[in-house]
Design a protein around this motif. Structure first.
Motif, PDB file in Angstrom:
ATOM      1  N   UNK A  50      -2.097   6.883   5.811  1.00 49.45           N
ATOM      2  CA  UNK A  50      -1.881   5.481   6.181  1.00 49.45           C
ATOM      3  C   UNK A  50      -0.578   5.235   6.929  1.00 49.45           C
ATOM      4  N   UNK A  51       0.174   6.290   7.186  1.00 48.74           N
ATOM      5  CA  UNK A  51       1.403   6.185   7.960  1.00 48.74           C
ATOM      6  C   UNK A  51       1.198   6.821   9.330  1.00 48.74           C
ATOM      7  N   UNK A  52       1.992   6.433  10.329  1.00 48.96           N
ATOM      8  CA  UNK A  52       1.868   7.062  11.648  1.00 48.96           C
ATOM      9  C   UNK A  52       2.068   8.572  11.569  1.00 48.96           C
ATOM     10  N   UNK A  53       1.344   9.315  12.375  1.00 50.33           N
ATOM     11  CA  UNK A  53       1.468  10.772  12.404  1.00 50.33           C
ATOM     12  C   UNK A  53       2.868  11.167  12.885  1.00 50.33           C
ATOM     13  N   UNK A  54       3.345  12.281  12.374  1.00 52.11           N
ATOM     14  CA  UNK A  54       4.686  12.742  12.736  1.00 52.11           C
ATOM     15  C   UNK A  54       4.684  13.372  14.121  1.00 52.11           C
ATOM     16  N   UNK A  64       2.551  -3.104   5.610  1.00 52.32           N
ATOM     17  CA  UNK A  64       2.490  -3.119   4.147  1.00 52.32           C
ATOM     18  C   UNK A  64       2.544  -1.706   3.537  1.00 52.32           C
ATOM     19  N   UNK A  65       2.515  -0.681   4.374  1.00 53.59           N
ATOM     20  CA  UNK A  65       2.429   0.703   3.887  1.00 53.59           C
ATOM     21  C   UNK A  65       3.817   1.305   3.694  1.00 53.59           C
ATOM     22  N   UNK A  66       4.010   1.963   2.541  1.00 50.38           N
ATOM     23  CA  UNK A  66       5.257   2.684   2.257  1.00 50.38           C
ATOM     24  C   UNK A  66       4.888   4.084   1.751  1.00 50.38           C
ATOM     25  N   UNK A  67       5.525   5.110   2.282  1.00 52.46           N
ATOM     26  CA  UNK A  67       5.248   6.480   1.865  1.00 52.46           C
ATOM     27  C   UNK A  67       6.113   6.906   0.686  1.00 52.46           C
ATOM     28  N   UNK A  68       5.523   7.661  -0.218  1.00 50.64           N
ATOM     29  CA  UNK A  68       6.247   8.221  -1.370  1.00 50.64           C
ATOM     30  C   UNK A  68       5.790   9.662  -1.565  1.00 50.64           C
ATOM     31  N   UNK A  69       6.747  10.572  -1.814  1.00 50.19           N
ATOM     32  CA  UNK A  69       6.397  11.962  -2.093  1.00 50.19           C
ATOM     33  C   UNK A  69       6.258  12.807  -0.844  1.00 50.19           C
ATOM     34  N   UNK A  70       5.334  13.752  -0.885  1.00 53.12           N
ATOM     35  CA  UNK A  70       5.188  14.710   0.222  1.00 53.12           C
ATOM     36  C   UNK A  70       4.830  14.041   1.538  1.00 53.12           C
ATOM     37  N   UNK A 108       0.880  -1.182   0.000  1.00 50.52           N
ATOM     38  CA  UNK A 108       0.000   0.000   0.000  1.00 50.52           C
ATOM     39  C   UNK A 108       0.911   1.224   0.000  1.00 50.52           C
ATOM     40  N   UNK A 109       0.852   2.013  -1.075  1.00 51.38           N
ATOM     41  CA  UNK A 109       1.721   3.190  -1.184  1.00 51.38           C
ATOM     42  C   UNK A 109       0.944   4.419  -0.733  1.00 51.38           C
ATOM     43  N   UNK A 134       9.102   5.898   7.236  1.00 55.82           N
ATOM     44  CA  UNK A 134       8.712   5.906   5.833  1.00 55.82           C
ATOM     45  C   UNK A 134       7.784   4.730   5.513  1.00 55.82           C
ATOM     46  N   UNK A 135       7.841   3.709   6.353  1.00 57.05           N
ATOM     47  CA  UNK A 135       7.038   2.508   6.097  1.00 57.05           C
ATOM     48  C   UNK A 135       6.636   1.837   7.409  1.00 57.05           C
TER      49      UNK A 135
END
Length: 336
Positions: free
Chosen positions: A134-138, A233-239, A124-125, A229-230
Motif C-alpha cells: 500500500x506504499x509507493x514502490x521503492x 492514510x497509509x503508514x508503513x511499519x516493520x520490514x 491504514x498500516x 514511510x507514509x
C-alpha cells in the motif's frame, strides 16, 4: 480511531495487540489462515522479547522452544569458531502471532484494495513486509532471496545448538536453528542465489524429513532508503520500511520496536518518521558495510570507522542480540 492493519506477521500482529484496547482495529492477511507462515528461522533474543511482549500482557517464556548456549560458525575458508550465547532462542512464532491477535477481527485470505480501505478506515498500516503493498514502490530496493525447510530428524540431529555458515564476500549465510529435540529450521539467504543449493546440500548430507518449505525475498534496504514511510492514510511499519538488521537478516525485534514507535506517535507521521530514522540510524552504516562486501569494494582502511561504529553498537547492545560480541569475530566475517 478505526485502524486497518494489513499483513499479520510479526509487526502486524504485535501492533494489533498494542492497539486493540484503545482503538477499533481490523487485520487483513492475504494468506489463508491454515497456510499462514513466513520465512523465518524463529530465532530471537529472550530478554528483549520478554520486555516487548509484556507491553501486550503476554508472557514470552510460554513460546520458547530452544535456549541457545553456543553458536557454531563455519567460514567459507573452513575456519571454525564458536560464539557464546546469552538469550538467543527459538520460539513458536506462529502461535505467538495468533495469541497477539486474540480478540481482534482478522480477515485471512484477502488483500483489499486501497480505495476500499480508505473509504472505511482512519489509518491504514502497511505491515506487508517486503511486498509493501500500500506504499509507493521503492526507487532502489535491495533484498536477498531466501529459502527454508522445517525438518524432522529420527535419530541424531546434525547440531545440538545454533549453526551458521556465512558465504564468501558476505553474500548471505546458511542457518540451522534447533526447534526442540528432533526438529530444526534449515535454510539460507544468498545474494548470489545459491541459497536453495546450499540448503539442499545440507539436507542431503544430514538427512531428515521435510515438513514444510517456505521461501521469499527479505528486504535489506534500511529505513533511510525506504521512504516514503507514509502517504495519505497509509503508514508503513516493520520490514515494509526496512527494519531488518542487514548483518544478520534479523527483523523480529526491530519490527516490534518500530511498532512501538508507531504507537507512541500515533497520528503524527512526521514525528514517527523522525523517531524511526533516529532509532535505526546505525542500520545505514551496517548496510553500507554489507553492500561494500557484496560489490567487492570493501577496504578495511576505508571502512574501519563504520566497522568500529557497528562493533560499538552491537557490544553496547550485547544483551539485545543475545550473543557475545567480539571484534575478532567481526573481523573474521569482514575478511571472508
Amino acid at each position: 480511531m478505526k485502524i486497518a492493519v494489513c499483513g499479520i506477521g510479526v509487526a502486524g500482529s504485535y501492533l494489533l495487540s498494542r492497539l486493540k484496547h484503545d482503538h477499533e482495529v481490523v487485520g487483513f492477511e492475504r494468506m489463508p489462515e491454515e497456510r499462514h507462515d513466513s520465512i523465518c528461522a524463529w530465532g530471537t533474543c529472550r530478554p528483549r522479547m520478554e520486555e516487548l511482549c509484556a507491553k501486550s500482557g503476554v508472557d514470552f517464556n510460554k513460546y520458547v522452544i530452544h535456549d541457545g548456549k553456543n553458536m557454531y560458525v563455519e567460514m567459507n575458508n573452513k575456519e571454525k569458531f564458536n560464539i557464546g550465547l546469552h538469550g538467543l532462542c527459538t520460539y513458536d512464532k506462529i502461535r505467538l502471532i495468533k495469541d497477539f491477535t486474540k480478540g481482534c477481527k482478522v480477515n485471512y485470505g484477502v488483500s483489499p484494495k486501497l480505495e476500499d480501505l480508505e473509504a472505511e478506515f482512519d489509518i491504514i498500516v502497511d505491515c506487508t513486509g517486503f511486498h509493501r503493498v500500500y506504499l509507493p514502490k521503492l526507487e532502489k530496493d535491495f533484498f536477498l532471496p531466501t529459502y527454508e525447510y522445517k525438518v524432522e530428524y529420527e535419530g541424531k540431529v546434525p547440531y545440538d545448538d545454533f549453526f551458521i555458515k556465512p558465504f564468501a564476500n558476505m553474500t548471505g549465510y546458511f542457518w540451522y536453528f534447533p526447534l526442540g529435540d528432533k526438529l530444526a529450521h534449515i535454510g539460507a539467504g544468498d545474494y548470489m542465489k545459491k541459497h536453495i543449493e546450499e540448503t539442499d546440500k545440507f539436507l542431503k548430507e544430514y538427512g531428515g524429513k521435510v515438513i514444510k518449505t517456505v521461501g521469499r525475498p527479505i528486504r535489506l534496504a534500511t529505513p533511510n532508503l525506504c521512504k516514503p514511510f507514509y502517504k495519505g492514510k497509509v503508514v508503513g511499519v516493520g520490514e515494509s520500511i526496512g527494519t531488518v538488521y542487514p548483518l544478520l537478516g534479523e527483523g523480529i525485534i526491530p519490527s516490534m520496536e518500530c511498532a512501538d514507535i508507531f504507537v507512541r506517535n500515533l497520528g503524527n507521521n512526521e514525528k514517527y518518521e523522525k523517531e524511526v530514522m533516529e532509532h535505526f540510524k546505525i542500520y545505514g552504516k551496517v548496510f553500507n558495510f554489507v553492500r561494500s562486501k557484496l560489490s567487492k569494494d570493501f577496504s578495511l582502511l576505508k571502512q574501519l570507522g563504520d566497522m568500529l561504529s557497528i562493533f560499538r553498537y552491537m557490544k553496547k547492545n550485547e544483551a539485545r542480540f543475545g550473543m557475545e560480541i567480539h571484534m575478532r569475530d567481526l573481523m573474521k566475517v569482514a575478511k571472508a
